[in-house]
Scaffold this active site. Structure first.
Site, PDB file in Angstrom:
ATOM      1  N   CYS A  27      14.896  26.339  27.038  1.00  0.00           N
ATOM      2  CA  CYS A  27      14.130  27.376  27.723  1.00  0.00           C
ATOM      3  C   CYS A  27      15.060  28.497  28.188  1.00  0.00           C
ATOM      4  O   CYS A  27      14.733  29.682  28.080  1.00  0.00           O
ATOM      5  CB  CYS A  27      13.393  26.789  28.923  1.00  0.00           C
ATOM      6  SG  CYS A  27      12.245  25.447  28.517  1.00  0.00           S
ATOM      7  N   ASP A 464      50.517  40.502  47.132  1.00  0.00           N
ATOM      8  CA  ASP A 464      50.971  41.750  47.725  1.00  0.00           C
ATOM      9  C   ASP A 464      51.601  41.409  49.071  1.00  0.00           C
ATOM     10  O   ASP A 464      51.380  40.314  49.598  1.00  0.00           O
ATOM     11  CB  ASP A 464      49.780  42.695  47.909  1.00  0.00           C
ATOM     12  CG  ASP A 464      50.176  43.984  48.597  1.00  0.00           C
ATOM     13  OD1 ASP A 464      51.149  44.605  48.154  1.00  0.00           O
ATOM     14  OD2 ASP A 464      49.521  44.345  49.589  1.00  0.00           O
ATOM     15  N   ASP A 666      44.713  43.138  49.410  1.00  0.00           N
ATOM     16  CA  ASP A 666      43.798  43.432  50.506  1.00  0.00           C
ATOM     17  C   ASP A 666      42.485  44.029  50.032  1.00  0.00           C
ATOM     18  O   ASP A 666      41.633  44.367  50.844  1.00  0.00           O
ATOM     19  CB  ASP A 666      44.460  44.350  51.546  1.00  0.00           C
ATOM     20  CG  ASP A 666      44.863  45.697  50.960  1.00  0.00           C
ATOM     21  OD1 ASP A 666      44.426  46.009  49.836  1.00  0.00           O
ATOM     22  OD2 ASP A 666      45.614  46.425  51.622  1.00  0.00           O
ATOM     23  N   ASP A 670      44.992  47.697  46.455  1.00  0.00           N
ATOM     24  CA  ASP A 670      45.472  46.872  45.348  1.00  0.00           C
ATOM     25  C   ASP A 670      44.434  46.752  44.235  1.00  0.00           C
ATOM     26  O   ASP A 670      44.515  45.843  43.403  1.00  0.00           O
ATOM     27  CB  ASP A 670      45.820  45.467  45.856  1.00  0.00           C
ATOM     28  CG  ASP A 670      47.013  45.491  46.795  1.00  0.00           C
ATOM     29  OD1 ASP A 670      48.031  46.093  46.439  1.00  0.00           O
ATOM     30  OD2 ASP A 670      46.905  44.921  47.891  1.00  0.00           O
TER      31      ASP A 670
END
Length: 777
Positions: A27, A464, A666, A670
């Site tokens: 289905c 980072d 963050d 970034d």
């Protein structure tokens, strides 16, 4: 040449549909193909478990017209659909909530009917005077198929005509074949067949009972969304009037609009995203972010809906209506994530889409084999029917075939009924749904099943620095006054001058002054010296300066040897040193630095224990970057500083040679790196920004949630594999048995009622196994 990013998806306008009537993977495949065939549809992803379809429309297509066209297209296949509209409710409704809108009888009718049918089936084997009449059984079977079984027969027929046979088609063929063969035997006894009117009733009873139990287990998978929905209360205390004449009136949360004022009492949850106007209190935000420490609320503080007020009464100003609150956005993301498939599910759906056709061909082959050949090769398989059951009398299907045709018919019906494409269709979405729900409860949001599958296979995690491994806000880490005992004066002078600027270091000095409860002094003739510092005239202090040590020295201040030595030590450690002077006298030095997150060391150790290699990509200066790497135990060969965005992309591409790569940032500056990685993880950002940039969103500021997210992803994919092994293994095992593989040598025959029971148990098994993820996680 820059390295290639992950292929960016074409912009689409998302649409979420609630689709009813799907029973199996076939289905799902049929609905997806029908949706993709409609003009203006670029993407379509259907979730069998939640009965939802996520559709990516061409942005130029009119959403209202497109949704109506899609609904009509699905209606032609026998599936009812409706648009999920954010304007229809203040919060998205979870699966269990939608169930609650149905009446008690609608929810339990399948169970009641199933029990009645099974009781009638069991009574058919008793030697009661009324029940020995085969015509009574014929009437019961006719009524059963005409009323509770009608939906299955109609949907099965529609699916077959649409070229996408599914579970209803198989069950409908099984019940219909048994009923028609029994009807022929009743009306024309000369054919020599047995009647087994009781068996379609038994089949229908088991199928309905199995689907009821499956539904009840399935609704438990939406418990995480239920708990999220409960974070937003139904009512709020609206504050009317001003001052002594102000009064409070209870109103529905949906009636609140930006600018309204509400009173929040201790023990109440924040009804909508708001800002504190009056009062102070502590709030428990663990239900939203997983952060165990309470949040201190004071005037000006923004609060997310769902936060629990622990102490004092607050007056709040509404910022956003309920349907745009943090809770609503989180729920919407979770529901959309559950509708997005993992790549492994694509193969399953393709198999399930062809599964029903293969089963029908197997059933036909079983009928022809035992009718034309099998009974001649092994004549012992034909048993003499019990004396009580003469031709035209009632017979128990599969236990006493007298002719090759009836034997082949019985076994082909068993093949149709025992096959379970439902288990194939549910194997992946059940685990993905439970996994995303469990993650959301712990403050981790996955954007879809594809992200979970990628996260489970990560081999490298890159970070980072600023705002990710560090807090992202400079703080005072050391004071060195010239005269012992003047630390507070040093902070007061520096904070009073820095209050005149928006420099990033000003926040650190003002925060320390607030912690020490020092009043700021009035500043006149304030002046900024670009690249050097600030100067101003302070009451009782005269002309004061704050800024670079070299600048202060140039202005005539003498730097004692002790302060010079301290300055060198702090600079070597990567801190920024600020000098403060009153007139020509140095008051002292202040060291400011961005500190590592408290749980950074623990989170990195957990990732290493999971076999992930780690790295640090930063645009900051080498000294603070290397200092942070040493504090956190990161290998210096995997630490890179002064990287421009394109250089970060190159480093990510190099790391990918060792396996899938995650980039943790963050979620704001970034974005290119998050997009370049196989999995982008945003930590410690506003949820709205993070939702737009990252594959995984960690609510709050907890780095420890990253290894938690990877563990949940791995556990989820383990459940997916277990479910797929069970679903494929079940069908590979029982289908040959149902076709009579053990009949000649062992006399084992799988009767259709038992086959129906096994089929139901197979679907329930994969759902229950997925629910165990909640206990494992």
């Amino acid at each position: 040449m820059f390295p290639e990013l992950k292929p960016a998806p074409l912009p689409v306008s998302p649409l979420l549909l609630d689709v009813e009537g799907m029973k199996c993977g076939g289905c799902v495949r049929a609905v997806e193909q029908r949706l993709l065939a409609q003009p203006g549809v670029r993407q379509a992803s259907v979730n069998l478990l939640t009965r939802t379809a996520w559709v990516g429309l061409d942005p130029e297509a009119a959403a209202l017209e497109a949704s109506q066209r899609l609904i009509e297209a699905l209606a032609g296949m026998g599936y009812s659909a409706q648009t999920r509209s954010a304007e229809e409710a203040d919060l998205p409704r979870s699966l269990a909530q939608r169930l609650q809108h149905r009446s008690w009888w609608q929810r339990w009718r399948a169970f009641v009917v199933a029990v009645v049918l099974l009781v009638l089936s069991a009574a058919g084997h008793l030697q009661l005077p009324l029940l020995t009449d085969i015509r009574v059984h014929a009437v019961v079977a006719t009524l059963a198929l005409a009323f509770p079984g009608r939906a299955i027969l109609v949907q099965g027929w529609r699916s077959a005509l649409a070229g996408a046979p599914g579970m209803d088609t198989l069950v409908g063929l099984g019940m219909g074949s048994a009923y028609l063969a029994s009807l022929v035997a009743l009306l024309w006894p000369s054919v020599g067949w047995q009647c087994f009117f009781n068996e379609p009733v038994t089949l229908l009873g088991f199928v309905l009972l199995g689907r009821f139990l499956e539904e009840r287990a399935r609704f438990r998978t939406g418990r995480a969304l239920e708990e999220l929905a409960q974070l937003q209360p139904d009512q709020a205390l609206l504050l009317l009037g001003e001052g002594a004449e102000a009064r409070v009136e209870p109103v529905q949360v949906g009636a609140l609009r930006p600018g309204d004022r509400v009173r929040l009492l201790p023990g109440d949850r924040v009804p909508v995203d708001s800002q504190v106007l009056e009062g102070r209190s502590l709030l428990d935000v663990s239900s939203l972010t997983g952060e165990p420490l309470p949040l201190e609320a004071q005037p000006g503080q923004e609060l997310s809906a769902g936060s629990l007020n622990l102490e004092g009464a607050l007056v709040l100003e509404v910022l956003r209506p309920g349907r745009e609150s943090a809770v609503a956005r989180i729920m919407a993301l979770v529901e959309n994530a559950q509708a997005r498939k993992a790549p492994i599910q694509g193969l399953t759906d393709r198999v399930a889409g062809r599964f029903s056709v293969a089963v029908m061909l197997l059933a036909l082959g079983t009928l022809l084999f035992w009718w034309l050949l099998g009974a001649q090769l092994w004549p012992q398989v034909l048993q003499t029917a019990p004396a009580l059951h003469q031709h035209g009398g009632h017979q128990s299907l599969g236990l006493g075939a007298e002719t090759p045709f009836v034997l082949g018919l019985q076994l082909s019906i068993a093949v149709l009924v025992v096959a379970c494409p439902c288990a194939l269709g549910l194997a992946t979405p059940t685990a993905i749904t439970v996994g995303t729900g469990r993650a959301a409860q712990r403050g981790v949001l996955f954007r879809g099943g594809d992200v979970i599958e990628a996260a489970a296979s990560l081999r490298c995690v890159l970070f980072d620095k600023t705002g990710t491994l560090t807090i992202g806000r400079p703080s005072v880490i050391g004071l060195c006054p010239v005269n012992p005992g003047e630390s507070e004066r040093l902070v007061q002078l520096a904070a009073s001058l820095e209050a005149q600027t928006r420099h990033p270091l000003a926040h650190a000095l003002l925060q320390r002054a607030q912690e020490l409860e020092l009043p700021l002094l009035e500043v006149t003739e304030a002046r900024t010296w670009p690249g050097d510092g600030l100067s101003g005239v302070l009451e009782e202090e005269g002309l004061c300066r704050v800024g670079r040590l070299g600048w202060i020295e140039q202005e005539g201040a003498r730097i004692p040897e002790a302060q010079q030595s301290w300055w060198a030590e702090q600079e070597q450690a990567g801190a920024t040193v600020i000098a403060v002077a009153a007139g020509s006298n140095l008051v002292g030095l202040v060291a400011v630095n961005d500190q590592p997150r408290p749980d950074a060391l623990e989170a990195l150790a957990a990732l290493r224990s999971m076999g992930c290699s780690l790295g640090l990509l930063s645009g900051d200066r080498p000294t603070p970057v290397q200092r942070l790497a040493q504090q956190l135990g990161l290998p210096l060969q995997e630490v890179f500083s002064e990287l421009l965005p394109q250089r970060k992309l190159e480093r990510i591409e190099q790391a990918r040679s060792h396996g899938l790569v995650a980039m943790v940032g963050d979620g704001i500056n970034d974005a290119p790196a998050l997009a370049a990685a196989d999995v982008g993880i945003a930590v410690g950002t506003g949820t709205q920004i993070a939702m737009d940039t990252a594959d995984v969103v960690v609510l709050g500021d907890r780095l420890s949630a990253i290894p938690l997210a990877l563990r949940l992803a791995r556990s989820t994919m383990a459940k997916v594999r277990q479910n797929l092994i069970w679903a494929f293994g079940y069908n590979l095992l029982v289908l040959p048995i149902a076709a009579g593989a053990l009949l000649p040598g062992f006399g084992v025959v799988l009767s259709p009622p038992l086959a129906a029971l096994l089929m139901a148990l197979s679907s329930i098994t994969v759902v229950v196994n997925a629910l165990l993820l909640g206990r494992d996680g």
